[in-house]
Design an enzyme around this catalytic site. Structure first.
Site, PDB file in Angstrom:
ATOM      1  N   HIS A  90       0.891  -1.187  -0.067  1.00  0.00           N
ATOM      2  CA  HIS A  90      -0.208   0.074  -0.240  1.00  0.00           C
ATOM      3  C   HIS A  90       0.829   1.319   0.158  1.00  0.00           C
ATOM      4  CE1 HIS A  90      -3.809  -2.021   1.746  1.00  0.00           C
ATOM      5  NE2 HIS A  90      -3.751  -2.364   0.386  1.00  0.00           N
TER       6      HIS A  90
ATOM      7  N   ARG B  11      -6.355   0.340 -15.973  1.00  0.00           N
ATOM      8  CA  ARG B  11      -5.926  -1.125 -15.185  1.00  0.00           C
ATOM      9  C   ARG B  11      -7.087  -1.081 -14.252  1.00  0.00           C
ATOM     10  NH1 ARG B  11      -0.858   1.476 -15.477  1.00  0.00           N
ATOM     11  NH2 ARG B  11       0.641   0.590 -16.971  1.00  0.00           N
TER      12      ARG B  11
ATOM     13  N   ARG C  40      -9.137  -2.090 -19.276  1.00  0.00           N
ATOM     14  CA  ARG C  40      -8.829  -3.177 -19.668  1.00  0.00           C
ATOM     15  C   ARG C  40      -9.543  -4.019 -18.429  1.00  0.00           C
ATOM     16  NH1 ARG C  40      -2.421  -4.567 -18.794  1.00  0.00           N
ATOM     17  NH2 ARG C  40      -3.387  -4.350 -16.586  1.00  0.00           N
TER      18      ARG C  40
ATOM     19  N   ASN D 120       5.635  -4.794 -23.026  1.00  0.00           N
ATOM     20  CA  ASN D 120       6.359  -5.387 -22.029  1.00  0.00           C
ATOM     21  C   ASN D 120       6.395  -6.742 -22.079  1.00  0.00           C
ATOM     22  OD1 ASN D 120       6.581  -2.853 -21.231  1.00  0.00           O
ATOM     23  ND2 ASN D 120       5.516  -2.895 -19.443  1.00  0.00           N
ATOM     24  N   ASP D 121       4.951  -7.483 -21.870  1.00  0.00           N
ATOM     25  CA  ASP D 121       5.016  -9.008 -21.977  1.00  0.00           C
ATOM     26  C   ASP D 121       5.231  -9.700 -23.313  1.00  0.00           C
ATOM     27  OD1 ASP D 121       4.204  -9.706 -19.369  1.00  0.00           O
ATOM     28  OD2 ASP D 121       2.230  -9.258 -19.690  1.00  0.00           O
TER      29      ASP D 121
ATOM     30  N   ARG E 117      11.878 -10.203 -17.994  1.00  0.00           N
ATOM     31  CA  ARG E 117      12.374  -8.646 -18.052  1.00  0.00           C
ATOM     32  C   ARG E 117      12.584  -8.091 -16.679  1.00  0.00           C
ATOM     33  NH1 ARG E 117       7.715  -5.309 -17.184  1.00  0.00           N
ATOM     34  NH2 ARG E 117       5.823  -6.617 -17.181  1.00  0.00           N
TER      35      ARG E 117
ATOM     36  N   CYS F  28       1.094   0.205 -25.823  1.00  0.00           N
ATOM     37  CA  CYS F  28       0.898   0.905 -24.282  1.00  0.00           C
ATOM     38  C   CYS F  28       2.067   0.402 -23.140  1.00  0.00           C
ATOM     39  CB  CYS F  28      -0.661   0.678 -23.729  1.00  0.00           C
ATOM     40  SG  CYS F  28      -1.023  -1.013 -23.465  1.00  0.00           S
TER      41      CYS F  28
END
Length: 759
Positions: A372, A479, A515, A638-639, A649, A686
């Site tokens: 958090h 997200r 998404r 990224n993925d 990565r 993105c």
């Protein structure tokens, strides 16, 4: 309801009080430390009807040394040593939890030491001696008979161990080797490396975060007085939290989620009851609070679930706040100098205590991206790095520090030259950001009049404000899993509708691409257990796979999005799609929910656009079929690239083995761009590539016309685009894409320099 009720006292509390009273007398004596320890083990053995009581103290080199014993051979004192994890004593220290055995010698971890003479003792009860959540020793009792130790006896021994921790610390029995060093920590210049929790640069004086100041008194003089002090402090703390959560000026919904969870912890009657019970054993209110926290650390700290481990940090934060209310003292915070906050761990409320313009960064010895406190740091744009080994051992108060959140580094006591260099960099960044803000109303268009849509990535309600602050075109990736990760339960339909409606309202007329849930791998939900035995969770049960396997949960999210966008445009996309069949299955559920809403007479979106993330390489060979069913495509670089290169990565060993500006990547992305252009399917990217000016320049040259990035990257990308001739760049990239080099980064960098492109 009053907690000060002595009618509930039992025999174990009375026994514990009697023993603690005797221990206090020993601690108050003027004897040597060794003499005190010898008397302590004798008292414990007598009180617990044990034939052996031994105290082991942790020494440098991960060694536990026998410091005092009643029952074992005296010549073993200061000679018997066990490594952490070795034997039963080492096992207790390694796992920071009690161990109770009726037949210890047949336990697989039993380690025989002939000099102790312990072969005649069968049963064993041991507890860790904890101080500031570190194991500094082990307290053990043993009996010849195969005895079963009860929970009450374990609690008594844990309470005694807490007293011993203070005695050991006061007598400086721990850390002596470090203190004997000829070179002071403060004389060396160091660079320590950790994990990036939030990017950015900052420089200031080290502010060591202090917590758990126990004070000199551990054993209570009056139980009723201590219970009353605890009740008063608990009520004051809960009232303060209620006021903070309901403050009318608070508009940060992600703060509200965290604060509500935090307040839920504070109102946990079980937690309060445990502290009250510890007070009744004879501890002061402060000592009882820390004892209960130590128990939670021991219970949750070894768990594999990262969410549960991080909740221990929240409980540390809460306990520290309760201690502050007990002492009625506030933590002093310097007001006239820039500071870098340094801590082993930090709770979300503790970070908010320091919220003022002098806080330039946070460095943690522990911490994770899902904590958090890290989430709040990102929302506030405070540079933060975590998992910095040996941090607290290498920093002294008011040392000069430089935090480089972009590269996960902290410079300790840097030289004047290094300080001057970073000051220039920080000043240059600040000036650049001011320039970018002054340009926020200029269009995203190149020198040869090629328009590009520049959007931001988000996951918090506050992120939406950045659309207007930086002049972005909208949100290219929202997200939706972040509100789920911050909640203590699966958000209801109404709660989700509020999430998405608030985002759309804040965006005004700007488009938002939602998404659907991308949970799994490193993103876990506390109320939804995931398989813990997957060898590679990043390629396992996550994202759209979970959604399709749990259609009831998935349909609630889809319905909530449709309701939130009633009468407005709705753009949503599915993550980790590996086959066209997966996309179609998800889309059918969406359209089914929309049809049901129409039947129920409820408003639905005026325009519905459905897209797919392109992250799984298998989809590359199904794009023609996919184009017939999608309204847009979004590349998650990224993925996608880590799967293409079969490289994690996040790995320090292999993460740098490929370059995003390699011919392979350029050819791959060019192929995707051409395919979308031919099929007239809008294309977005993105991933992190989109937010770096040099990489963004290449993407535009390859035909990408929609980019989505971190809000703080928008200004730099706008400046780059407005200095770029896209046609010339495209021809240059076509020539170098056939190179046999592992990377063409330097050629591209030279091109930008030679053509005056601002990167």
């Amino acid at each position: 309801m009053s907690l000060a009720n002595n009618d509930n006292s039992n025999d174990s509390w009375l026994a514990s009080r009697r023993l603690l009273k005797r221990l206090r007398e020993v601690m108050a004596s003027v004897e040597s430390t060794q003499s005190k320890l010898n008397r302590v083990v004798t008292l414990i053995a007598q009180d617990m009807v044990a034939e052996v009581c031994s105290i082991y103290i942790r020494k440098p080199g991960e060694v536990l040394e026998l410091f005092a014993t009643q029952g074992l051979k005296a010549e073993a004192i200061h000679k018997t040593r066990l490594y952490i994890g070795e034997g039963l004593v080492g096992d207790i220290a390694a796992h920071a939890r009690p161990l109770s055995l009726s037949d210890a010698q047949h336990h697989p971890n039993f380690a025989y030491r002939p000099e102790t003479g312990e072969e005649i003792y069968h049963s064993l009860l041991g507890v860790p001696i904890l101080r500031d959540d570190k194991v500094i020793g082990v307290l053990v009792v043993q009996n010849r008979s195969e005895r079963i130790y009860h929970d009450e006896e374990i609690e008594v021994l844990e309470t005694v161990a807490m007293v011993l921790a203070e005695l050991a610390a006061a007598a400086r029995l721990i850390g002596l080797a470090e203190n004997d060093s000829e070179v002071s920590v403060g004389q060396t210049t160091l660079r320590l490396v950790g994990a990036k929790l939030n990017g950015g640069l900052g420089m200031g004086k080290a502010m060591l975060h202090t917590r758990m100041i126990l004070g000199s008194q551990i054993i209570a003089d009056n139980i009723d007085v201590e219970l009353a002090r605890f009740e008063t402090a608990l009520e004051a703390m809960q009232g303060a939290l209620d006021g903070l959560v309901s403050h009318p000026g608070s508009k940060h919904h992600e703060y509200q989620d965290i604060l509500e969870t935090y307040r839920m912890f504070a109102q946990d009657s079980g937690w309060a009851r445990k502290i009250a019970e510890a007070v009744r054993t004879g501890l002061t209110a402060e000592a009882a609070t820390i004892r209960v926290l130590n128990e939670m650390r021991a219970r949750f700290g070894q768990m594999s679930d990262p969410y549960l481990r991080e909740r221990v940090h929240d409980m540390e934060d809460l306990s520290n706040r309760l201690l502050q209310h007990m002492s009625q003292k506030r933590r002093p915070v310097p007001k006239d100098q820039d500071m870098i906050l340094v801590a082993r761990t930090l709770g979300p409320m503790e970070l908010l205590d320091y919220q003022h313009h002098h806080l330039k960064g946070v460095v943690l010895e522990e911490g994770s991206a899902s904590a958090h406190v890290a989430i709040i740091a990102r929302a506030l744009n405070i540079p933060m790095i975590g998992q910095v080994s040996d941090l607290m051992a290498n920093i002294e108060a008011f040392d000069t520090l430089i935090i480089d959140g972009d590269h996960g580094q902290v410079h300790i006591r840097p030289s004047d030259d290094v300080q001057a260099s970073y000051q220039e960099t920080i000043a240059s960044r600040t000036a650049r950001q001011q320039f970018y803000l002054s340009q926020k109303d200029l269009p995203f268009v190149s020198l040869d009049n090629v328009p590009v849509s520049v959007n931001i990535n988000g996951g918090f309600t506050t992120d939406v404000d950045y659309i207007h602050q930086v002049g972005a075109d909208g949100i290219g990736l929202y997200r939706t899993e972040i509100p789920f990760m911050l909640s203590a339960h699966f958000p209801s339909l109404d709660e989700q509708v509020t999430f998405y409606r608030d985002v759309l309202d804040a965006a005004r007329d700007k488009p938002v691409v939602f998404r659907t849930l991308d949970i799994g791998a490193d993103k876990t939900l506390p109320y939804m257990p995931l398989p813990g035995d997957e060898e590679n969770p990043a390629m396992g049960w996550r994202a759209i796979r979970i959604s399709l396997d749990r259609p009831a949960l998935f349909r609630v999210q889809l319905r909530a999005m449709l309701l939130a966008a009633g009468g407005r445009n709705l753009h949503l996309m599915f993550p980790m799609v590996a086959t066209v069949a997966e996309f179609l299955a998800a889309k059918r559920l969406l359209l089914k929910e929309q049809a049901l809403l129409v039947q129920e007479g409820k408003p639905v979106p005026s325009v519905l656009k459905v897209g797919s993330m392109l992250e799984v390489p298998s989809l590359l060979w199904q794009l023609p079929e996919l184009f017939a069913h999608v309204d847009f495509l979004s590349v998650g670089s990224n993925d996608l690239l880590q799967f293409v290169f079969a490289i994690d990565r996040g790995s320090a060993l292999v993460g740098n083995r490929y370059d995003t500006l390699s011919p392979a990547v350029l050819n791959l992305l060019a192929s995707i761009s051409r395919g979308c252009e031919k099929a007239c399917v809008p294309l977005t990217i993105c991933g992190e590539m989109a937010g770096t000016p040099l990489e963004a320049m290449v993407l535009i040259g390859l035909g990408f016309r929609r980019l989505s990035m971190n809000p703080f990257a928008v200004g730099a990308v706008r400046a780059m685009l407005r200095s770029l001739h896209v046609g010339d760049l495209t021809q240059f990239l076509d020539r170098i894409r056939t190179s046999d080099s592992a990377s063409v980064r330097e050629q591209i960098r030279h091109y930008a320099r030679d053509h005056g492109v601002v990167v």
